[in-house]
Write a protein that holds these residues in place. Structure first.
Motif, PDB file in Angstrom:
ATOM      1  N   VAL A  72      37.596  26.087  26.430  1.00  0.00           N
ATOM      2  CA  VAL A  72      36.276  25.610  26.838  1.00  0.00           C
ATOM      3  C   VAL A  72      35.213  26.573  26.324  1.00  0.00           C
ATOM      4  O   VAL A  72      35.408  27.786  26.324  1.00  0.00           O
ATOM      5  CB  VAL A  72      36.181  25.475  28.378  1.00  0.00           C
ATOM      6  N   GLU A  74      32.167  28.557  26.950  1.00  0.00           N
ATOM      7  CA  GLU A  74      31.576  29.014  28.214  1.00  0.00           C
ATOM      8  C   GLU A  74      30.074  28.763  28.268  1.00  0.00           C
ATOM      9  O   GLU A  74      29.478  28.817  29.331  1.00  0.00           O
ATOM     10  CB  GLU A  74      31.888  30.485  28.477  1.00  0.00           C
ATOM     11  N   TRP A  75      29.461  28.500  27.098  1.00  0.00           N
ATOM     12  CA  TRP A  75      28.005  28.314  27.102  1.00  0.00           C
ATOM     13  C   TRP A  75      27.604  26.865  27.301  1.00  0.00           C
ATOM     14  O   TRP A  75      26.618  26.584  27.965  1.00  0.00           O
ATOM     15  CB  TRP A  75      27.378  28.900  25.833  1.00  0.00           C
ATOM     16  N   PHE A  77      30.114  24.401  28.124  1.00  0.00           N
ATOM     17  CA  PHE A  77      31.167  23.787  28.929  1.00  0.00           C
ATOM     18  C   PHE A  77      31.712  22.506  28.303  1.00  0.00           C
ATOM     19  O   PHE A  77      31.959  21.514  28.977  1.00  0.00           O
ATOM     20  CB  PHE A  77      30.691  23.526  30.365  1.00  0.00           C
ATOM     21  N   ARG A  78      31.852  22.514  26.966  1.00  0.00           N
ATOM     22  CA  ARG A  78      32.516  21.411  26.279  1.00  0.00           C
ATOM     23  C   ARG A  78      33.875  21.910  25.797  1.00  0.00           C
ATOM     24  O   ARG A  78      34.051  23.107  25.546  1.00  0.00           O
ATOM     25  CB  ARG A  78      31.697  20.929  25.070  1.00  0.00           C
ATOM     26  N   PRO A  79      34.859  20.985  25.680  1.00  0.00           N
ATOM     27  CA  PRO A  79      36.179  21.422  25.206  1.00  0.00           C
ATOM     28  C   PRO A  79      36.130  21.972  23.784  1.00  0.00           C
ATOM     29  O   PRO A  79      35.321  21.524  22.969  1.00  0.00           O
ATOM     30  CB  PRO A  79      37.023  20.142  25.270  1.00  0.00           C
TER      31      PRO A  79
ATOM     32  N   TYR B  29      40.144  25.384  34.541  1.00  0.00           N
ATOM     33  CA  TYR B  29      39.235  24.546  33.753  1.00  0.00           C
ATOM     34  C   TYR B  29      39.516  23.066  33.987  1.00  0.00           C
ATOM     35  O   TYR B  29      38.602  22.269  34.216  1.00  0.00           O
ATOM     36  CB  TYR B  29      39.366  24.905  32.275  1.00  0.00           C
ATOM     37  N   ASP B  42      26.672  18.718  36.182  1.00  0.00           N
ATOM     38  CA  ASP B  42      26.903  19.558  35.016  1.00  0.00           C
ATOM     39  C   ASP B  42      26.817  21.007  35.517  1.00  0.00           C
ATOM     40  O   ASP B  42      25.767  21.420  36.000  1.00  0.00           O
ATOM     41  CB  ASP B  42      25.818  19.280  33.964  1.00  0.00           C
ATOM     42  N   PRO B  43      27.916  21.757  35.402  1.00  0.00           N
ATOM     43  CA  PRO B  43      27.904  23.107  36.008  1.00  0.00           C
ATOM     44  C   PRO B  43      26.856  24.024  35.391  1.00  0.00           C
ATOM     45  O   PRO B  43      26.317  24.890  36.067  1.00  0.00           O
ATOM     46  CB  PRO B  43      29.321  23.626  35.715  1.00  0.00           C
ATOM     47  N   ARG B  44      26.568  23.820  34.106  1.00  0.00           N
ATOM     48  CA  ARG B  44      25.606  24.695  33.440  1.00  0.00           C
ATOM     49  C   ARG B  44      24.194  24.426  33.954  1.00  0.00           C
ATOM     50  O   ARG B  44      23.352  25.296  33.963  1.00  0.00           O
ATOM     51  CB  ARG B  44      25.646  24.494  31.918  1.00  0.00           C
ATOM     52  N   PRO B  69      34.219  33.388  35.430  1.00  0.00           N
ATOM     53  CA  PRO B  69      33.066  32.537  35.080  1.00  0.00           C
ATOM     54  C   PRO B  69      33.303  31.502  33.975  1.00  0.00           C
ATOM     55  O   PRO B  69      32.950  30.335  34.148  1.00  0.00           O
ATOM     56  CB  PRO B  69      32.002  33.552  34.631  1.00  0.00           C
ATOM     57  N   ASP B  70      33.911  31.905  32.843  1.00  0.00           N
ATOM     58  CA  ASP B  70      33.917  31.039  31.659  1.00  0.00           C
ATOM     59  C   ASP B  70      34.477  29.652  31.933  1.00  0.00           C
ATOM     60  O   ASP B  70      33.880  28.637  31.595  1.00  0.00           O
ATOM     61  CB  ASP B  70      34.722  31.691  30.534  1.00  0.00           C
ATOM     62  N   GLN B  71      35.667  29.626  32.560  1.00  0.00           N
ATOM     63  CA  GLN B  71      36.361  28.346  32.716  1.00  0.00           C
ATOM     64  C   GLN B  71      35.772  27.484  33.827  1.00  0.00           C
ATOM     65  O   GLN B  71      36.153  26.334  33.996  1.00  0.00           O
ATOM     66  CB  GLN B  71      37.861  28.571  32.918  1.00  0.00           C
ATOM     67  N   GLY B  73      32.341  27.253  33.999  1.00  0.00           N
ATOM     68  CA  GLY B  73      30.972  26.973  33.558  1.00  0.00           C
ATOM     69  C   GLY B  73      29.976  27.858  34.278  1.00  0.00           C
ATOM     70  O   GLY B  73      28.836  27.472  34.518  1.00  0.00           O
ATOM     71  N   ALA B  74      30.412  29.072  34.646  1.00  0.00           N
ATOM     72  CA  ALA B  74      29.601  29.932  35.502  1.00  0.00           C
ATOM     73  C   ALA B  74      29.039  31.163  34.793  1.00  0.00           C
ATOM     74  O   ALA B  74      28.464  32.033  35.442  1.00  0.00           O
ATOM     75  CB  ALA B  74      30.427  30.373  36.707  1.00  0.00           C
ATOM     76  N   ALA B  75      29.197  31.242  33.466  1.00  0.00           N
ATOM     77  CA  ALA B  75      28.694  32.416  32.752  1.00  0.00           C
ATOM     78  C   ALA B  75      27.195  32.563  32.973  1.00  0.00           C
ATOM     79  O   ALA B  75      26.454  31.577  32.932  1.00  0.00           O
ATOM     80  CB  ALA B  75      29.004  32.296  31.265  1.00  0.00           C
TER      81      ALA B  75
END
Ligand SMILES: [Zn+2]
Lengths: 176, 383
Positions: A72, A74-75, A77-79, B29, B42-44, B69-71, B73-75
């Protein structure tokens, strides 16, 4: 309050007291063993290292190419599914000269951990987040000559000795 | 501003004894994507804060917050990890929203139990290092002692405890997420291998891997997101003195206290008549009976015979662990409270399929952090 005490009660302990068993203490060794499933992305990355290849992955949404691969972005959140083989060359983004070892011994010749911005990965953004960084050590270099922006290349273990680990790359050395 | 907090999205992944194809991050994820799609967020963009429950010794990584965070969507967003059960995470989410700090919160819990090669020696590190650990006893002994004193004081029988296993593992046969569905006889449970007598191995939940993600929202947001939010009406938690030397072995006062805290918030006076379905601790079979009594569903020592009368069956007066519980689904370490909450959400939405409790409107969820702790939590949910 302690300023009022000229002499504290009790007896101070010495190394010798522990050795002679005059002090009650518990000696314990943690038996904690893990077998982490490496999963799709890191599994592919480690298999790549064994072949002598550094794998990255491209985000289908923001088009960033990052290393190590992940499933994923991380920026956005797309696969992330589009794997790319990257060159084993790059540029030193930051480094340190480390005068203490992993197990806390002082050394006079420093170890040189560095983040190498691999060629073929996404450029530095305005926030200076590097998307294609690999953390490793530098070798075959005089510590005084290392600098940010230095061009480096991976030095690999012989193919027969590689195990599918980050240590399949021994270190990065300057490109002369 | 309304004080009400709802669960607006749930997601899960794994729910198998082993998940060798995915890393824990990939497991998280998968559950997160499902939860966000379920909630329509949308988590972002939409999520204000993220909470994970994890224990460093179990993960094998200290300061586990770093790997979260990464998986999700929390960065570059507010994130923290709680060393507690999933219900503690849920309580934290509720507090974040009720305090006005966040309007949408994500709570995550996961188990990669299959990756622990030495679970018992890691668990031993929960024992007091000076007073208890030097005795070198497998920590399950704590459950054996608790069960023994509970049977002694309450008059509950070993057969009644074994009947919990039969019920829960049969329920699990109806739940496609459950890993340990089985049609066992009472004798098979009773005469199985011992673990810490009087506790048998078949009365002890086996572990399973999985991740659960839940999206919580303040009332206005929840109503805008979906027609059928599930309301968290009350949530309480409590710890007793941890001492093995002087705890109240036959009773669970910390569960009584946690329940009172949750009941008071929910305005719940008569659990037996007001709760339609309960997902409660059954890490060890006796625990389900002891917990039912601590929750006030019946008097002390009465749960065993109620169980035998069928009151806690899927079609009984108070279905208990229709999912199959930890015995049937598998124990998911600190994700267990969220595993039970997931089942409660399915029940209250009418999405539980073959193990649906007809007309469920109020659900009780309870969780315990396992031996040797006296750490528990209770939540009341409604549709
Ligand atoms: Zn992207």
């Amino acid at each position: 309050m302690t300023v009022r005490f000229k002499q504290f009660p009790g007896v101070s302990l010495s190394e010798e007291d522990f050795r002679q068993g005059k002090v009650l203490y518990q000696m314990d060794e943690l038996k904690a063993e893990y077998a982490w499933d490496s999963g799709i992305a890191i599994g592919a990355y480690l298999a790549g290292l064994k072949r002598g290849v550094i794998l990255g992955v491209r985000c289908s949404h923001c088009r960033k190419v990052v290393v190590p691969p992940r499933t994923v972005c991380e920026w956005c959140f797309r696969p992330m599914e589009e794997y790319v083989e990257l060159p084993d060359t790059g540029t030193v983004n930051t480094f340190s000269l480390c005068y203490i070892t992993w197990d806390m011994r002082r050394i006079s010749e420093p170890e040189i951990p560095a983040v190498i911005h691999l060629d073929g990965t996404s450029e530095l953004g305005p926030s200076s987040v590097i998307m294609g960084g690999i953390l490793h050590k530098l070798g075959e270099v005089d510590p005084k000559e290392v600098h940010i922006g230095m061009r480096v290349q991976a030095v690999w273990k012989p193919a027969a000795e590689r195990t599918g680990a980050i240590t399949d790359i021994l270190y990065f050395k300057p490109i002369r | 501003m309304s004080d009400r907090v709802a669960i607006v999205g749930v997601g899960w992944s794994g729910f198998r004894p082993k998940t060798p194809d995915l890393s824990y991050k990939e497991l998280m994820y998968e559950a997160a994507v499902r939860a966000y799609a379920d909630a329509g967020v949308d988590p972002r963009r939409d999520v204000d804060s993220f909470v994970t429950v994890a224990e460093d010794f179990i993960e094998g990584t200290s300061i586990f917050d770093e790997y979260v965070p990464d998986q999700l969507g929390a960065a570059l967003k507010p994130v923290h990890t709680i060393t507690g059960d999933g219900l503690h995470g849920l309580a934290t989410g509720v507090m974040l929203i009720r305090s006005g700090i966040a309007r949408v919160v994500v709570v995550e819990g996961h188990s990669k139990a299959s990756n622990l090669l030495t679970p018992d020696t890691i668990l031993a590190y929960a024992q007091d290092p000076v007073l208890n650990r030097p005795l070198r006893l497998n920590t399950h002994f704590v459950a054996g002692m608790e069960m023994h004193r509970y049977l002694y004081e309450s008059g509950t029988t070993r057969e009644q405890c074994a009947a919990v296993v039969v019920k829960n593992r049969r329920n699990a046969l109806r739940n496609p997420l459950a890993a340990y569905g089985a049609d066992l006889s009472l004798e098979e449970v009773l005469f199985g291998p011992p673990l810490a007598w009087p506790l048998g191995k078949r009365e002890t939940a086996a572990t399973t891997d999985g991740a659960i993600v839940m999206v919580l929202a303040a009332e206005e947001v929840a109503r805008a997101l979906r027609q059928d939010p599930i309301w968290i009406r009350g949530i309480g938690w409590c710890n007793d003195s941890p001492s093995l030397e002087s705890r109240e072995w036959g009773n669970l006062p910390y569960i009584q206290e946690a329940a009172q805290m949750a009941y008071q918030q929910a305005g719940l006076r008569d659990p037996w008549n007001e709760v339609d379905v309960a997902e409660i601790d059954d890490t060890y079979a006796y625990k389900e009976l002891q917990t039912l009594e601590a929750l006030g569903f019946c008097g002390y020592g009465e749960a065993g015979s109620l169980l035998e009368s069928g009151a806690f069956d899927l079609d009984g007066e108070l279905p208990v662990n229709p999912s199959g519980g930890s015995l049937g689904v598998g124990h998911m370490l600190d994700a267990t409270g969220l595993m039970r909450t997931l089942e409660a959400v399915f029940q209250l939405r009418g999405e539980a399929g073959a193990h649906q409790v007809e007309g469920a409107e109020v659900a009780l969820v309870q969780s315990w952090r396992g031996v040797p702790t006296t750490s528990g939590a209770v939540a009341i949910l409604s549709n």
